[in-house]
Design a protein around this motif. Sequence first.
Motif, PDB file in Angstrom:
ATOM      1  N   SER A 135      58.134-117.557 -77.395  1.00  0.00           N
ATOM      2  CA  SER A 135      58.379-118.656 -78.329  1.00  0.00           C
ATOM      3  C   SER A 135      57.364-118.674 -79.465  1.00  0.00           C
ATOM      4  N   LEU A 136      56.262-117.955 -79.314  1.00  0.00           N
ATOM      5  CA  LEU A 136      55.201-118.023 -80.313  1.00  0.00           C
ATOM      6  C   LEU A 136      55.640-117.491 -81.667  1.00  0.00           C
ATOM      7  N   SER A 137      56.218-116.289 -81.681  1.00  0.00           N
ATOM      8  CA  SER A 137      56.583-115.684 -82.964  1.00  0.00           C
ATOM      9  C   SER A 137      57.622-116.512 -83.701  1.00  0.00           C
ATOM     10  N   GLY A 138      58.578-117.094 -82.967  1.00  0.00           N
ATOM     11  CA  GLY A 138      59.591-117.925 -83.595  1.00  0.00           C
ATOM     12  C   GLY A 138      58.989-119.144 -84.263  1.00  0.00           C
ATOM     13  N   ASN A 139      58.038-119.783 -83.597  1.00  0.00           N
ATOM     14  CA  ASN A 139      57.364-120.943 -84.172  1.00  0.00           C
ATOM     15  C   ASN A 139      56.532-120.561 -85.390  1.00  0.00           C
ATOM     16  N   ILE A 140      55.863-119.424 -85.316  1.00  0.00           N
ATOM     17  CA  ILE A 140      55.048-118.972 -86.445  1.00  0.00           C
ATOM     18  C   ILE A 140      55.925-118.746 -87.671  1.00  0.00           C
ATOM     19  N   ILE A 141      57.038-118.033 -87.503  1.00  0.00           N
ATOM     20  CA  ILE A 141      57.937-117.751 -88.626  1.00  0.00           C
ATOM     21  C   ILE A 141      58.485-119.044 -89.213  1.00  0.00           C
ATOM     22  N   ALA A 142      58.948-119.948 -88.348  1.00  0.00           N
ATOM     23  CA  ALA A 142      59.558-121.195 -88.828  1.00  0.00           C
ATOM     24  C   ALA A 142      58.569-122.040 -89.616  1.00  0.00           C
ATOM     25  N   LEU A 143      57.360-122.191 -89.092  1.00  0.00           N
ATOM     26  CA  LEU A 143      56.372-123.038 -89.769  1.00  0.00           C
ATOM     27  C   LEU A 143      55.885-122.405 -91.067  1.00  0.00           C
ATOM     28  N   GLN A 144      55.695-121.092 -91.061  1.00  0.00           N
ATOM     29  CA  GLN A 144      55.304-120.414 -92.298  1.00  0.00           C
ATOM     30  C   GLN A 144      56.366-120.597 -93.380  1.00  0.00           C
ATOM     31  N   ARG A 145      57.632-120.424 -92.998  1.00  0.00           N
ATOM     32  CA  ARG A 145      58.703-120.550 -93.975  1.00  0.00           C
ATOM     33  C   ARG A 145      58.868-121.992 -94.452  1.00  0.00           C
ATOM     34  N   LEU A 146      58.647-122.948 -93.569  1.00  0.00           N
ATOM     35  CA  LEU A 146      58.771-124.352 -93.955  1.00  0.00           C
ATOM     36  C   LEU A 146      57.718-124.723 -94.989  1.00  0.00           C
ATOM     37  N   GLN A 181      65.664-118.147 -90.196  1.00  0.00           N
ATOM     38  CA  GLN A 181      64.779-116.980 -90.196  1.00  0.00           C
ATOM     39  C   GLN A 181      64.020-116.855 -88.881  1.00  0.00           C
ATOM     40  N   SER A 182      63.751-117.978 -88.251  1.00  0.00           N
ATOM     41  CA  SER A 182      63.058-117.946 -86.965  1.00  0.00           C
ATOM     42  C   SER A 182      63.939-117.393 -85.860  1.00  0.00           C
ATOM     43  N   PHE A 183      65.221-117.740 -85.878  1.00  0.00           N
ATOM     44  CA  PHE A 183      66.135-117.318 -84.812  1.00  0.00           C
ATOM     45  C   PHE A 183      66.671-115.904 -85.019  1.00  0.00           C
ATOM     46  N   ALA A 184      66.593-115.393 -86.244  1.00  0.00           N
ATOM     47  CA  ALA A 184      67.194-114.091 -86.558  1.00  0.00           C
ATOM     48  C   ALA A 184      66.673-112.944 -85.688  1.00  0.00           C
ATOM     49  N   PRO A 185      65.333-112.807 -85.480  1.00  0.00           N
ATOM     50  CA  PRO A 185      64.857-111.664 -84.684  1.00  0.00           C
ATOM     51  C   PRO A 185      65.364-111.656 -83.246  1.00  0.00           C
ATOM     52  N   ILE A 186      65.346-112.803 -82.575  1.00  0.00           N
ATOM     53  CA  ILE A 186      65.783-112.814 -81.171  1.00  0.00           C
ATOM     54  C   ILE A 186      67.284-112.620 -81.066  1.00  0.00           C
ATOM     55  N   LEU A 187      68.047-113.113 -82.040  1.00  0.00           N
ATOM     56  CA  LEU A 187      69.494-112.880 -82.035  1.00  0.00           C
ATOM     57  C   LEU A 187      69.794-111.393 -82.204  1.00  0.00           C
ATOM     58  N   ALA A 188      69.064-110.737 -83.102  1.00  0.00           N
ATOM     59  CA  ALA A 188      69.248-109.295 -83.295  1.00  0.00           C
ATOM     60  C   ALA A 188      68.859-108.532 -82.041  1.00  0.00           C
ATOM     61  N   SER A 189      67.778-108.966 -81.387  1.00  0.00           N
ATOM     62  CA  SER A 189      67.331-108.306 -80.154  1.00  0.00           C
ATOM     63  C   SER A 189      68.355-108.469 -79.044  1.00  0.00           C
ATOM     64  N   MET A 190      68.883-109.687 -78.880  1.00  0.00           N
ATOM     65  CA  MET A 190      69.879-109.931 -77.833  1.00  0.00           C
ATOM     66  C   MET A 190      71.156-109.129 -78.085  1.00  0.00           C
ATOM     67  N   ILE A 226      64.714-117.490 -72.524  1.00  0.00           N
ATOM     68  CA  ILE A 226      63.828-117.323 -73.681  1.00  0.00           C
ATOM     69  C   ILE A 226      64.478-117.884 -74.939  1.00  0.00           C
ATOM     70  N   PHE A 227      65.750-117.580 -75.133  1.00  0.00           N
ATOM     71  CA  PHE A 227      66.442-118.055 -76.331  1.00  0.00           C
ATOM     72  C   PHE A 227      66.532-119.578 -76.341  1.00  0.00           C
ATOM     73  N   ALA A 228      66.859-120.169 -75.205  1.00  0.00           N
ATOM     74  CA  ALA A 228      66.943-121.630 -75.123  1.00  0.00           C
ATOM     75  C   ALA A 228      65.574-122.263 -75.372  1.00  0.00           C
ATOM     76  N   THR A 229      64.539-121.722 -74.740  1.00  0.00           N
ATOM     77  CA  THR A 229      63.192-122.261 -74.924  1.00  0.00           C
ATOM     78  C   THR A 229      62.751-122.152 -76.372  1.00  0.00           C
ATOM     79  N   ILE A 232      64.735-124.659 -78.713  1.00  0.00           N
ATOM     80  CA  ILE A 232      64.318-126.046 -78.517  1.00  0.00           C
ATOM     81  C   ILE A 232      62.908-126.276 -79.059  1.00  0.00           C
ATOM     82  N   SER A 233      61.993-125.362 -78.737  1.00  0.00           N
ATOM     83  CA  SER A 233      60.607-125.545 -79.156  1.00  0.00           C
ATOM     84  C   SER A 233      60.460-125.464 -80.667  1.00  0.00           C
ATOM     85  N   VAL A 234      61.149-124.509 -81.297  1.00  0.00           N
ATOM     86  CA  VAL A 234      61.049-124.360 -82.747  1.00  0.00           C
ATOM     87  C   VAL A 234      61.661-125.566 -83.462  1.00  0.00           C
ATOM     88  N   ALA A 235      62.846-125.980 -83.023  1.00  0.00           N
ATOM     89  CA  ALA A 235      63.497-127.135 -83.651  1.00  0.00           C
ATOM     90  C   ALA A 235      62.638-128.389 -83.515  1.00  0.00           C
TER      91      ALA A 235
END
Length: 258
Positions: A135-146, A181-190, A226-229, A232-235
């Motif tokens: 969940s760390l990378s997703g939060n980092i991307i989201a907050l940086q972009r915000l 942008q935060s969700f894009a990497p994990i969606l591509a990975s899945m 992982i995707f659910a966590t 939820i955490s990023v949102a």
Amino acid sequence: MDISWSALGLFMLVLIVPFAINRSYQLALGKDISIAVIRMTVQMVLIGVYLQYLFHLDNLWVNLAWLLVMLLVGASAIINKAKLPKRPLMMPICAGLLLGLLPVLLLMMLWLFQPTPIYSAQYLIPTAGMLLGNSLSGNIIALQRLFAAFEERQPQYQGALALGASPKQAAEPFVQSALQQSFAPILASMATTGLVSLPGMMTGQILGGVDPIIAVKYQIVILVAIFATLTISVATSVSLTLGKLLNHSGKMRFNTHV
């Protein structure tokens, strides 16, 4: 099948290649690579010894205390990597990680794994670590972009306010972009898992002798968890952080010094 310490030491010689690439391209990363490898090795050995003790102790309060430490360290890492102010954002990000982790972790412990006792450190700690770590990378991307959107597209934000939008409505496009942008990497990975890559946990189980179908089941559970966590955490983190960004008059606070 165990790996001997001597074999592990010899395997580390493959690091000659990245060091050679660093020198060939004059990247000036030799010190950073050395520090990263040494820290990783020492930290992993220490955590391995500690987890052995933790699994043996298997105490509810010790396990919960360790989860709290993981949350605090994770939130601090997100803020530091995103280069954002720690004091106002520590609580929102901790809350986001907690709200993302807790329901998914409880569901896995109480319904899927059902260890005895239910707070078994052998299941609780590694599962929580896997969910939080991803969940760390997703939060980092989201907050940086915000933050970047508010700074780079301030005229758009002020224009929306001038047309009668509330601060939250004016910020909605920035929030949407940050989440996408935060969700894009994990969606591509899945979407490519199984065809392009075999996840580490599944590979480790198979190498450990687990039936591939059982390993697949566990991996599907972990990826979904992982995707659910993460979502939820990023949102939650973005939503709570937005309240810190906007004051009552709808203007931005631009102090982003850590």
